[in-house]
Design an enzyme around this catalytic site. Structure first.
Site, mmCIF file in Angstrom:
data_model
loop_
_atom_site.group_PDB
_atom_site.id
_atom_site.type_symbol
_atom_site.label_atom_id
_atom_site.label_comp_id
_atom_site.label_asym_id
_atom_site.label_seq_id
_atom_site.Cartn_x
_atom_site.Cartn_y
_atom_site.Cartn_z
ATOM 1 N N HIS A 60 0.170 0.556 3.131
ATOM 2 C CA HIS A 60 0.830 0.732 1.842
ATOM 3 C C HIS A 60 1.783 1.932 1.881
ATOM 4 C CE1 HIS A 60 -2.248 -2.012 0.296
ATOM 5 N NE2 HIS A 60 -1.459 -2.174 -0.757
ATOM 6 N N HIS A 110 -8.437 5.033 2.557
ATOM 7 C CA HIS A 110 -7.741 5.724 3.649
ATOM 8 C C HIS A 110 -8.099 7.199 3.664
ATOM 9 C CE1 HIS A 110 -5.088 2.629 5.199
ATOM 10 N NE2 HIS A 110 -4.786 2.274 3.966
#
Length: 145
Positions: A60, A110
């Site tokens: 992303h 993440h």
């Protein structure tokens, strides 16, 4: 992206449509390649969202840096001809990219280093896309005096 590609083709700017496709599809392929090389697992604490695949680098973050960065650059170039305060465009696109990266850490899918690496790799792809735009743009006719 699809709407923009159609817009560029309809407005006789096929080189922009192709570079936009190169930008997003290329950065996604590069992300998949890098994830398979580094093979890093996602954080093991309880995430707010389930995410599959490898963690490093953040897709992303990488995609947003390359794609929204390129859209911001295109708008910056377009508005530079009209006298609009174009720096706001860069601030807004940069802020959007930053928010996307921060959301990945907040959601627990993440590590911060994944996001930073995603920004760096996406930035490289952004620069490559900008260079491709510069060398492929139709040459303007010079006015003779």
């Amino acid at each position: 992206m699809i709407v923009l590609v159609i817009h560029f083709f309809v407005n006789r700017s096929p080189h922009l449509a192709l570079i936009l496709l190169f930008n997003l599809m290329g950065v996604r392929l590069m992300n998949r390649f890098l994830k398979n090389i580094y093979d890093r697992t996602r954080p093991d604490h309880t995430p707010l969202l389930d995410a599959g695949g490898f963690s490093f680098p953040s897709g992303h973050s990488m995609n947003s840096a390359a794609f929204f960065g390129f859209l911001g650059y295109l708008l910056w170039v377009y508005f530079s001809r009209s006298g609009v305060k174009k720096n706001y465009i860069l601030y807004i696109s940069g802020f959007l990219v930053l928010l996307i990266g921060l959301s990945r850490v907040y959601l627990g899918v993440h590590f911060p280093s994944d996001v930073i690496a995603g920004f760096a790799a996406g930035g490289v792809w952004l620069l490559l896309s900008m260079l491709l735009l510069k060398i492929s743009a139709p040459q303007r006719q010079r006015k003779t005096r």
